[in-house]
Design a protein around this motif. Structure first.
Motif, short mmCIF file in Angstrom:
data_model
loop_
_atom_site.label_atom_id
_atom_site.label_comp_id
_atom_site.label_asym_id
_atom_site.label_seq_id
_atom_site.Cartn_x
_atom_site.Cartn_y
_atom_site.Cartn_z
N ARG A 1 0.81 -1.22 0.00
CA ARG A 1 0.00 0.00 0.00
C ARG A 1 0.84 1.27 0.00
O ARG A 1 0.35 2.35 -0.34
N ARG A 2 2.13 1.17 0.37
CA ARG A 2 2.98 2.36 0.40
C ARG A 2 3.61 2.66 -0.95
O ARG A 2 4.16 3.74 -1.15
N ALA A 3 3.55 1.72 -1.88
CA ALA A 3 4.26 1.85 -3.15
C ALA A 3 3.30 2.02 -4.32
O ALA A 3 2.10 1.79 -4.20
N HIS A 4 3.88 2.41 -5.43
CA HIS A 4 3.14 2.48 -6.70
C HIS A 4 3.73 1.46 -7.67
O HIS A 4 4.94 1.30 -7.75
N ALA A 5 2.84 0.80 -8.40
CA ALA A 5 3.27 -0.11 -9.47
C ALA A 5 3.51 0.73 -10.72
O ALA A 5 2.72 1.62 -11.04
N LEU A 6 4.58 0.43 -11.41
CA LEU A 6 4.94 1.16 -12.62
C LEU A 6 4.76 0.26 -13.83
O LEU A 6 5.24 -0.87 -13.84
N THR A 7 4.07 0.76 -14.83
CA THR A 7 3.89 0.00 -16.06
C THR A 7 4.08 0.93 -17.26
O THR A 7 3.80 2.13 -17.17
N LEU A 8 4.56 0.36 -18.34
CA LEU A 8 4.70 1.15 -19.56
C LEU A 8 3.32 1.40 -20.15
O LEU A 8 2.46 0.53 -20.15
N THR A 9 3.13 2.59 -20.68
CA THR A 9 1.91 2.92 -21.41
C THR A 9 2.08 2.48 -22.87
O THR A 9 3.15 2.01 -23.27
N GLY A 10 1.06 2.69 -23.67
CA GLY A 10 1.18 2.43 -25.10
C GLY A 10 2.31 3.26 -25.70
O GLY A 10 3.06 2.78 -26.55
N LYS A 11 2.46 4.50 -25.25
CA LYS A 11 3.54 5.35 -25.74
C LYS A 11 4.90 4.77 -25.34
O LYS A 11 5.85 4.81 -26.12
N GLY A 12 4.98 4.23 -24.13
CA GLY A 12 6.23 3.61 -23.68
C GLY A 12 6.57 2.38 -24.50
O GLY A 12 7.73 2.17 -24.88
N ARG A 13 5.57 1.56 -24.80
CA ARG A 13 5.81 0.37 -25.64
C ARG A 13 6.16 0.79 -27.07
O ARG A 13 7.00 0.16 -27.71
#
Length: 142
Positions: free
Chosen positions: A81-93
């Motif tokens: 709960r203290r962290a954020h998950a990071l994912t690539l967006t379509g722009k990142g891909r």
């Protein structure tokens, strides 16, 4: 040293081509972050910092830039709960596809210099050497 010099020359040429694109001021650290996030779902800024070998503050700054530019999405982490998950967006891909295309151009130019057969032998040798390596292990050598 030949591998190091060759990688440096190809990296410099890659960044020259990247500068010709209409993109944000991406730096090498961003590229290493893209590669890591592509293979590490739900990575956090702490994970990225460890991978890049930088402080959490430096990784957080890099993440903030990539979020602001639309390459990365930050969401609540599923288990922390203290962290954020990071994912690539379509722009990142899409950036990764562009980067892969630029690297393919450089590899084709290398093949034109040494010959396709020589490149195939070198490719096989490198793939054999890297067979047990972490596929997300591309990290900077600061």
């Amino acid at each position: 040293m030949l591998f190091a010099r060759s990688f440096r020359l190809m990296t410099d040429r890659f960044h020259e081509r990247l500068a010709g694109q209409d993109l944000e001021p991406l730096r090498p650290a961003h590229g290493f972050a893209f590669r890591y996030l592509a293979v590490q779902p739900s990575a956090t800024a702490v994970d990225l910092a460890a991978h890049l070998g930088v402080s959490k503050q430096a990784a957080t700054k890099t993440v903030a830039e990539l979020v602001d530019w639309g390459y990365v999405h930050r969401s609540p982490h599923p288990t922390d709960r203290r962290a954020h998950a990071l994912t690539l967006t379509g722009k990142g891909r899409a950036y990764l596809r562009l980067a892969d295309a630029l690297w393919a151009e450089l590899e084709a130019e290398f093949a034109a210099v040494v010959g396709a057969g020589q490149l195939a032998v070198l490719r096989h040798a490198l793939e054999t050497y890297l067979a047990d390596a972490d596929p997300g292990g591309l990290r900077p050598v600061w």
